[in-house]
Design a protein around this motif. Sequence first.
Motif, PDB file in Angstrom:
ATOM      1  N   GLY A 165      41.445  30.019  33.056  1.00 26.51           N
ATOM      2  CA  GLY A 165      41.535  31.309  32.835  1.00 26.51           C
ATOM      3  C   GLY A 165      40.148  32.238  33.316  1.00 26.51           C
ATOM      4  N   ARG A 166      39.215  31.345  32.960  1.00 23.71           N
ATOM      5  CA  ARG A 166      37.791  31.743  33.115  1.00 23.71           C
ATOM      6  C   ARG A 166      37.536  31.837  34.966  1.00 23.71           C
ATOM      7  NH1 ARG A 166      34.422  32.786  28.967  1.00 23.71           N
ATOM      8  NH2 ARG A 166      33.796  34.344  30.347  1.00 23.71           N
ATOM      9  N   ILE A 167      38.005  30.796  35.296  1.00 23.53           N
ATOM     10  CA  ILE A 167      37.916  30.772  36.834  1.00 23.53           C
ATOM     11  C   ILE A 167      38.611  31.810  37.720  1.00 23.53           C
ATOM     12  CG2 ILE A 167      38.264  29.179  38.905  1.00 23.53           C
ATOM     13  CD1 ILE A 167      38.264  26.867  37.320  1.00 23.53           C
ATOM     14  N   GLU A 168      39.840  32.052  37.194  1.00 20.39           N
ATOM     15  CA  GLU A 168      40.640  32.916  37.560  1.00 20.39           C
ATOM     16  C   GLU A 168      39.897  34.579  37.478  1.00 20.39           C
ATOM     17  OE1 GLU A 168      44.593  33.645  35.997  1.00 20.39           O
ATOM     18  OE2 GLU A 168      45.021  35.129  37.112  1.00 20.39           O
ATOM     19  N   GLU A 169      39.454  34.919  36.461  1.00 17.29           N
ATOM     20  CA  GLU A 169      38.800  36.030  36.198  1.00 17.29           C
ATOM     21  C   GLU A 169      37.712  36.316  36.838  1.00 17.29           C
ATOM     22  OE1 GLU A 169      38.539  35.827  31.310  1.00 17.29           O
ATOM     23  OE2 GLU A 169      36.711  36.696  31.892  1.00 17.29           O
ATOM     24  N   TYR A 170      36.846  34.960  36.912  1.00 17.01           N
ATOM     25  CA  TYR A 170      35.510  35.170  37.499  1.00 17.01           C
ATOM     26  C   TYR A 170      35.660  35.479  39.094  1.00 17.01           C
ATOM     27  CZ  TYR A 170      30.518  33.604  38.027  1.00 17.01           C
ATOM     28  OH  TYR A 170      29.363  33.302  38.381  1.00 17.01           O
ATOM     29  N   VAL A 171      36.618  34.613  39.795  1.00 12.74           N
ATOM     30  CA  VAL A 171      36.847  34.818  40.999  1.00 12.74           C
ATOM     31  C   VAL A 171      37.314  36.293  41.446  1.00 12.74           C
ATOM     32  CG1 VAL A 171      38.072  33.832  42.941  1.00 12.74           C
ATOM     33  CG2 VAL A 171      37.048  32.260  41.631  1.00 12.74           C
ATOM     34  N   SER A 172      38.127  36.848  40.706  1.00 12.92           N
ATOM     35  CA  SER A 172      38.803  37.925  41.081  1.00 12.92           C
ATOM     36  C   SER A 172      37.643  38.941  40.911  1.00 12.92           C
ATOM     37  CB  SER A 172      40.065  38.311  40.120  1.00 12.92           C
ATOM     38  OG  SER A 172      39.818  38.342  38.748  1.00 12.92           O
ATOM     39  N   ARG A 173      36.951  39.082  39.676  1.00 11.86           N
ATOM     40  CA  ARG A 173      35.885  39.959  39.609  1.00 11.86           C
ATOM     41  C   ARG A 173      34.774  39.903  40.707  1.00 11.86           C
ATOM     42  NH1 ARG A 173      32.378  38.962  34.748  1.00 11.86           N
ATOM     43  NH2 ARG A 173      34.385  38.627  33.631  1.00 11.86           N
ATOM     44  N   ALA A 174      34.539  38.734  41.065  1.00 15.35           N
ATOM     45  CA  ALA A 174      33.493  38.507  42.262  1.00 15.35           C
ATOM     46  C   ALA A 174      34.301  39.359  43.579  1.00 15.35           C
ATOM     47  CB  ALA A 174      33.185  36.886  42.536  1.00 15.35           C
ATOM     48  N   ARG A 175      35.488  38.895  43.544  1.00 15.22           N
ATOM     49  CA  ARG A 175      36.101  39.622  44.903  1.00 15.22           C
ATOM     50  C   ARG A 175      36.138  41.291  44.586  1.00 15.22           C
ATOM     51  NH1 ARG A 175      41.992  37.755  45.458  1.00 15.22           N
ATOM     52  NH2 ARG A 175      41.141  35.770  44.493  1.00 15.22           N
ATOM     53  N   MET A 176      36.246  41.692  43.561  1.00 17.97           N
ATOM     54  CA  MET A 176      36.311  43.254  43.314  1.00 17.97           C
ATOM     55  C   MET A 176      34.911  43.890  43.715  1.00 17.97           C
ATOM     56  SD  MET A 176      39.095  44.322  41.810  1.00 17.97           S
ATOM     57  CE  MET A 176      38.764  45.546  40.347  1.00 17.97           C
ATOM     58  N   GLY A 177      33.947  42.854  43.289  1.00 16.97           N
ATOM     59  CA  GLY A 177      32.505  43.329  43.415  1.00 16.97           C
ATOM     60  C   GLY A 177      32.160  43.513  44.993  1.00 16.97           C
ATOM     61  N   ARG A 178      32.849  42.411  45.486  1.00 19.18           N
ATOM     62  CA  ARG A 178      32.635  42.374  47.129  1.00 19.18           C
ATOM     63  C   ARG A 178      33.033  43.593  47.940  1.00 19.18           C
ATOM     64  NH1 ARG A 178      34.630  36.931  48.851  1.00 19.18           N
ATOM     65  NH2 ARG A 178      33.381  36.101  46.960  1.00 19.18           N
TER      66      ARG A 178
END
Lengths: 480, 186
Positions: B172-185
Amino acid sequence: MYHVPGWDAIEASLDRIESLLARPYGMSGRAVALLLLQGDDEIAGIVGAAEPEALEKIRPIVAEAQARYDDPLPYIIAVRRQEEASRITRAVLSRGAAPRVGFAERLSRIMMNPLTGIPLVLLILYLGLYKFVGGFGAGVLVDLVEDAVFVRRVNPWTAALAERLLPWESARALIAGDYGIVTLGVRYAVAIILPIVATFFIAFAVIEDSGYLPRLAMLIDRLFKAIGLTGRAVIPMVLGLGCDTMATLVTRTLPTVRERLISTILLALAIPCSAQLGVILSLLDGHPLGLWVWVGVMGGVFILVGALSSRVLPGEAPSFYMEIPPLRLPRPANVLIKTYSRVRWYFLEIFPVFILASVVIWAGQMTGLFDRGVALLRHPVRWIGLPDDAAVAFLFGFFRRDYGAAGLFDIKRAGLLTGRQIVVACTTLALFLPCVAQFLITVRERGLRTAVALSAFVFVFSFSVGFLLNKVLVFWAVPL
Amino acid sequence: MRRRFGRRTRQAAPSDGGRRIVIVGSPNVGKSLIFTRLTGAYAVVSNYPGTTVEVFRGWAHVGGERYEVIDTPGMYSLLPVSEEELVARRILLSDRPDAVLHVADAKNLERMLLLTLQLIEARLPVILVLNIIDEAERLGMAIDVPRLERELRAPVCATDATTGRGVDALRGRIEEYVSRARMGRH
């Protein structure tokens, strides 16, 4: 927040370095700057290749920063990072009741105390190695596989098939002769190595999963420091008692080239593998004093050669810190999975080597090089006071360590060896060249030149020890 | 010469621009178990080009995305001492991971944080995995995970890879983290 005196100056240097870096390096500029300050050669190389003019400007900044401190910069940086880690840990970690000294803790202390630990190692080696691997693996299982599968089925079939399909005697010998690819190479790998290695890996996985190895490493660390190794080398050394070829492969886990080289030397010279141990112990059966002489000489050579090579080989003495995990009961499923994947890995590594070895032996016999080798070996064999027949055992010892010892066994049974000769022969043969598989793996891991130099040294050394031992035993007329 | 004898010749797969998780940490903290928990049993073992160090690669599905998971050899610090550490760092720096799982031994938080701090300093997308948490608890240790996340400004997960505890939360944390990073990009 930071207590390292003068840290601000390092921050200033970091900022200056960072501002000079224009290219991306897969991590932040600050991290690159920190590594450059710590004298990281690889990163300096990468930066130098990407933007040489920046590196030229960075170098004096690093030198200037270092000039401010008596301690090396990596140390200063480590201290500051340690402080940050301590601070965070204090903030987030709370400890409840101190753990009581339970059975596991008491056992753990017994294992690491030299007085109780050393007898325990011997007991574990005896049960795990001698009884389980030597007795069950190398005895019961090998007999079963070799007899039921090869002697009864595969070998006769291959011989019959070769007879029918291959009209040339030499081609038949290559496939199905005494040293053929199927009859020696495949048989040796499948019927002898596989059961020994499988039982060994089971024993090793149980010992490993129980958390015993780090404790053994701590126990043995001080002895190993004297020979230029650390407790970490205990793993390849213990593995070597199972199979030196495998242990030579595993030396790559040691951190420095120097440690890898010293361990490779010791494995080639002074650590007998389980195949050899089995035959040698049965050869010395009935000569209890001889057994102790043998153990003493092997142990002495191990320490002497280790100590010498650690003096001769350049490089710093290694440092060693190992974390001691708690003792745990191994889980059978984990042990089995581990054993399976290791046996598979090992088998794939070793199988082609055995095929190659039988081709080499075949070529040696075809060209008559073998006979010449035996003739040459007769001289050193005579110097150490052994009958000529032993030369054959020594030559074969290079191709199959245990086969060499087994050859001696035949000579002993024929009543041609005295007690003294048996002890001298066992010692020389155990020190003598590693088997051809181990040689090839040494070539792969350490390079051809090192492997050849090592073999030449081992050859001369083993016969010198045999020569001296023979003289000493004769001189004092030791009743063996 | 060296390649001739029975060496497996499969090389490390070239970077293909797909999503990637890199697992790092010191030896004996359960990196490989976390790797197996994420990827299942299948892994490709290859020698890192030019070295004898072996690197494990497998694939994991997290939140409907396929990730290549790379299990690196043990490392204690970003400043390498051994060949293994050098290889681990090369992978970290060249493979452009979407998430870096720093697998740490929860019992030795202080020592483990030294690497975490370096990874964060390098601005790598770190998730700290406090593994073997059950043993830490058995020793009477309690770690304030939310506080640790605030201190590090990075996600932290407590797991016990032998039993699988906390591994789903980690996904769950990985998914959250990666999608947030993608949003940020974007």
